[in-house]
Design an enzyme around this catalytic site. Structure first.
Site, PDB file in Angstrom:
ATOM      1  N   GLU A   1     -80.524  -2.104 -64.817  1.00  0.00           N
ATOM      2  CA  GLU A   1     -79.540  -1.039 -64.972  1.00  0.00           C
ATOM      3  C   GLU A   1     -79.296  -0.403 -63.609  1.00  0.00           C
ATOM      4  O   GLU A   1     -78.714   0.674 -63.517  1.00  0.00           O
ATOM      5  CB  GLU A   1     -79.982  -0.017 -66.007  1.00  0.00           C
ATOM      6  CG  GLU A   1     -81.341   0.583 -65.760  1.00  0.00           C
ATOM      7  CD  GLU A   1     -81.759   1.548 -66.845  1.00  0.00           C
ATOM      8  OE1 GLU A   1     -81.030   2.516 -67.072  1.00  0.00           O
ATOM      9  OE2 GLU A   1     -82.826   1.324 -67.459  1.00  0.00           O
TER      10      GLU A   1
ATOM     11  N   CYS B   1     -83.089   0.375 -70.318  1.00  0.00           N
ATOM     12  CA  CYS B   1     -84.422  -0.209 -70.091  1.00  0.00           C
ATOM     13  C   CYS B   1     -84.753  -1.340 -71.062  1.00  0.00           C
ATOM     14  O   CYS B   1     -85.843  -1.922 -70.991  1.00  0.00           O
ATOM     15  CB  CYS B   1     -85.483   0.888 -70.175  1.00  0.00           C
ATOM     16  SG  CYS B   1     -85.187   2.216 -69.022  1.00  0.00           S
TER      17      CYS B   1
ATOM     18  N   HIS C   1     -92.662   0.959 -73.604  1.00  0.00           N
ATOM     19  CA  HIS C   1     -91.782   1.237 -72.473  1.00  0.00           C
ATOM     20  C   HIS C   1     -92.202   2.607 -71.948  1.00  0.00           C
ATOM     21  O   HIS C   1     -92.318   3.558 -72.728  1.00  0.00           O
ATOM     22  CB  HIS C   1     -90.316   1.261 -72.918  1.00  0.00           C
ATOM     23  CG  HIS C   1     -89.445   1.941 -71.897  1.00  0.00           C
ATOM     24  ND1 HIS C   1     -89.397   1.505 -70.589  1.00  0.00           N
ATOM     25  CD2 HIS C   1     -88.658   3.039 -71.959  1.00  0.00           C
ATOM     26  CE1 HIS C   1     -88.603   2.296 -69.909  1.00  0.00           C
ATOM     27  NE2 HIS C   1     -88.142   3.235 -70.711  1.00  0.00           N
TER      28      HIS C   1
HETATM   29  N1  COA Z   1    -100.615  21.345 -66.906  1.00  0.00           N
HETATM   30  C1  COA Z   1    -100.492  20.377 -67.853  1.00  0.00           C
HETATM   31  N2  COA Z   1     -99.289  20.109 -68.462  1.00  0.00           N
HETATM   32  C2  COA Z   1     -98.207  20.812 -68.067  1.00  0.00           C
HETATM   33  C3  COA Z   1     -98.283  21.836 -67.094  1.00  0.00           C
HETATM   34  C4  COA Z   1     -99.566  22.072 -66.499  1.00  0.00           C
HETATM   35  N3  COA Z   1     -99.724  23.008 -65.552  1.00  0.00           N
HETATM   36  N4  COA Z   1     -97.041  22.347 -66.937  1.00  0.00           N
HETATM   37  C5  COA Z   1     -96.212  21.688 -67.791  1.00  0.00           C
HETATM   38  N5  COA Z   1     -96.913  20.774 -68.497  1.00  0.00           N
HETATM   39  C6  COA Z   1     -96.440  19.828 -69.499  1.00  0.00           C
HETATM   40  C7  COA Z   1     -95.466  20.424 -70.491  1.00  0.00           C
HETATM   41  O1  COA Z   1     -96.153  21.142 -71.508  1.00  0.00           O
HETATM   42  C8  COA Z   1     -94.775  19.179 -71.011  1.00  0.00           C
HETATM   43  O2  COA Z   1     -95.617  18.524 -71.934  1.00  0.00           O
HETATM   44  P1  COA Z   1     -95.040  18.096 -73.380  1.00  0.00           P
HETATM   45  O3  COA Z   1     -93.858  17.205 -73.097  1.00  0.00           O
HETATM   46  O4  COA Z   1     -96.184  17.371 -74.003  1.00  0.00           O
HETATM   47  O5  COA Z   1     -94.633  19.360 -74.052  1.00  0.00           O
HETATM   48  C9  COA Z   1     -94.719  18.292 -69.773  1.00  0.00           C
HETATM   49  O6  COA Z   1     -95.665  18.836 -68.856  1.00  0.00           O
HETATM   50  C10 COA Z   1     -93.369  18.244 -69.108  1.00  0.00           C
HETATM   51  O7  COA Z   1     -92.926  19.564 -68.950  1.00  0.00           O
HETATM   52  P2  COA Z   1     -91.399  19.957 -69.202  1.00  0.00           P
HETATM   53  O8  COA Z   1     -91.270  21.404 -68.990  1.00  0.00           O
HETATM   54  O9  COA Z   1     -90.936  19.375 -70.481  1.00  0.00           O
HETATM   55  O10 COA Z   1     -90.772  19.177 -67.969  1.00  0.00           O
HETATM   56  P3  COA Z   1     -89.292  19.018 -67.503  1.00  0.00           P
HETATM   57  O11 COA Z   1     -88.348  19.937 -68.189  1.00  0.00           O
HETATM   58  O12 COA Z   1     -89.354  19.091 -66.023  1.00  0.00           O
HETATM   59  O13 COA Z   1     -88.886  17.523 -67.961  1.00  0.00           O
HETATM   60  C11 COA Z   1     -88.955  15.210 -68.485  1.00  0.00           C
HETATM   61  C12 COA Z   1     -89.782  16.445 -68.094  1.00  0.00           C
HETATM   62  C13 COA Z   1     -89.915  14.030 -68.658  1.00  0.00           C
HETATM   63  C14 COA Z   1     -88.206  15.451 -69.784  1.00  0.00           C
HETATM   64  C15 COA Z   1     -87.968  14.882 -67.320  1.00  0.00           C
HETATM   65  O14 COA Z   1     -88.707  14.550 -66.189  1.00  0.00           O
HETATM   66  C16 COA Z   1     -87.011  13.765 -67.641  1.00  0.00           C
HETATM   67  O15 COA Z   1     -85.988  13.972 -68.270  1.00  0.00           O
HETATM   68  N6  COA Z   1     -87.294  12.540 -67.189  1.00  0.00           N
HETATM   69  C17 COA Z   1     -86.512  11.368 -67.510  1.00  0.00           C
HETATM   70  C18 COA Z   1     -86.965  10.810 -68.824  1.00  0.00           C
HETATM   71  C19 COA Z   1     -86.271   9.505 -69.093  1.00  0.00           C
HETATM   72  O16 COA Z   1     -86.261   8.684 -68.217  1.00  0.00           O
HETATM   73  N7  COA Z   1     -85.710   9.292 -70.276  1.00  0.00           N
HETATM   74  C20 COA Z   1     -84.927   8.120 -70.554  1.00  0.00           C
HETATM   75  C21 COA Z   1     -85.651   6.861 -70.688  1.00  0.00           C
HETATM   76  S1  COA Z   1     -86.697   6.741 -72.076  1.00  0.00           S
END
Ligand code: COA
Length: 390
Positions: free
Chosen positions: A79, A111, A233
């Site tokens: 992709e 993916c 994945h």
């Molecule tokens: N210690 C431990 N965990 C922590 C933390 C800390 N100090 N601070 C935050 N976290 C955890 C959160 O609780 C959350 O866990 P959960 O998902 O189990 O609730 C996780 O870290 C991520 O935090 P979040 O606030 O949701 O992060 P974000 O808004 O920055 O986004 C993603 C994270 C993964 C959603 C983002 O990086 C993303 O969109 N990535 C792309 C995903 C993708 O590729 N999708 C398509 C293909 S499948």
């Protein structure tokens, strides 16, 4: 007739950034990246690597002279392809010196592309049992600097030889799959970075997994106890764990323990590379096979493929006698240990480097890139590739 994976190759660029250091620069707690998202290191592709070279490097380590003759189909799942028209498969076909009387194409469904390629390969081998198919899953995951997706970038490729002599994993016939038109992640043709609705994508991934898992059980009568491990994945390593946890209560304590332990091992490589989109599921499989020394031959491994947009599939494979002999454990250990860490500033600089879009000529110093196959420059809007081994 058995059909499945005869060989697995893998390549990731020689540069990486430490997620703890990236977290500090982005003013977030390092544990968010290392525990919450589950990533330790993120592979950084230099300008001399693109999806073509990553795939060619992954395939180069496994394809021998006999394979070159027998491979009559090369399917490149990506992709982050480099051309809207010409398939990336043709470049790899040339760089590897494959049999000219072969087909070379590119497939796309986020993916899921490499899984689609594997399923097509199975059909091809069923009709042509003496032939082999080269399946490539190669990508550079880019969301942008300072975006929420940034911590889930990465780069790398997996190459699989699919044949009627599956020395590593025989792919079983039945599988369950699902398609639904959703906008959880996409990349319009004018953008070199992906757009993602992260939370929605997480939800949809789990929903797809649950629907497909139910369909799979109904089709096959198999249950958790029949699976030694499930590989997922992995856009980031916490994602698969969230999905796995939704079904663990269906099994005994022993099933839970086994699946959780094997899940952890199956994420080792992904944790240290990041998301490689099409190749991520197969990198997880490779991680399990290479990092777990005592997986029994004959064990059944589940594989969950998800490509945003979205298509998902669950299928299984049976580990073959002496499969460990056909893995490249030492070479992959060397690939990881010989990488160089870059600072966040260096990563940002590399991230912003671009190729000319006005037809001008550019030449890169490919001696700086230890990869065997590199992008050496551009001229007249054509990428120039070099296989240093030729
Ligand atoms: N210690 C431990 N965990 C922590 C933390 C800390 N100090 N601070 C935050 N976290 C955890 C959160 O609780 C959350 O866990 P959960 O998902 O189990 O609730 C996780 O870290 C991520 O935090 P979040 O606030 O949701 O992060 P974000 O808004 O920055 O986004 C993603 C994270 C993964 C959603 C983002 O990086 C993303 O969109 N990535 C792309 C995903 C993708 O590729 N999708 C398509 C293909 S499948």
């Amino acid at each position: 007739m058995k059909i499945g994976i005869e060989k697995i190759g893998f390549y990731t660029p020689h540069l990486y950034v430490d997620m703890n250091k990236l977290a500090v620069k982005r003013n977030v707690e390092p544990e968010k990246f290392t525990i919450g998202i589950g990533q330790e290191k993120m592979a950084i592709p230099p300008i001399t690597q693109d999806s073509v070279t990553l795939a060619a490097n992954a395939a180069f380590e496994i394809v021998d002279e006999k394979d070159k003759e027998a491979i009559d189909l090369c399917i490149f799942g990506t992709e982050s392809g480099i051309d809207h028209s010409k398939s990336a498969g043709i470049y790899v076909h040339h760089l590897l010196g494959l049999n000219p009387h072969a087909r070379a194409i590119e497939v796309k469904q986020a993916c899921y592309g490499a899984t689609a390629a594997i399923q097509m390969a199975k059909g091809h081998i069923a009709l042509n049992p003496t032939k082999k198919v080269l399946v490539l899953g190669s990508d550079i995951a880019r969301y942008g600097l300072n975006t929420s997706g940034e911590a889930t970038q990465g780069a790398g490729a997996v190459a699989l030889v699919i044949s009627a002599d599956p020395k590593i994993l025989e792919l079983e016939e039945q599988s369950a799959y699902l398609t639904s038109d959703i906008m959880d992640f996409w990349r319009p043709v004018y953008s070199d970075k992906a757009f993602v609705d992260g939370k929605y994508s997480n939800e949809q991934y789990i929903l797809f997994f649950s629907k497909i898992w139910e369909a799979y059980k109904e089709k096959t009568g198999l249950e958790l106890k029949d699976l030694e491990a499930i590989c997922f994945h992995l856009p980031y390593t916490k994602m698969g764990l969230k999905a796995l946890r939704t079904i663990l209560d269906e099994g005994t304590e022993e099933d839970k323990e086994r699946l959780l332990e094997n899940y952890k091992i199956s994420t080792t490589y992904n944790r240290n590379v990041g998301n490689i989109y099409t190749g991520s599921l197969y990198l997880s499989l490779l991680s399990l096979l290479e990092q777990k020394g005592d997986l029994k031959e004959g064990s059944r491994i589940g594989l969950f493929s998800y490509g945003s947009g979205a298509v998902g599939e669950f299928f299984t494979g049976i580990l073959q006698p002496n499969y460990r002999e056909y893995l490249r454990v030492d070479q992959h250990a060397e690939l990881f240990s010989s990488r160089t860490e870059v600072t966040v500033e260096e990563y940002e600089k590399v991230f912003q480097e671009t190729l000319p879009t006005d037809g001008s000529t550019i030449e890169f110093d490919i001696d700086k890139d230890p990869a065997k196959i590199c992008l050496s420059g551009m001229t007249d809007n054509m990428r120039q590739y070099v296989n240093k081994m030729n």
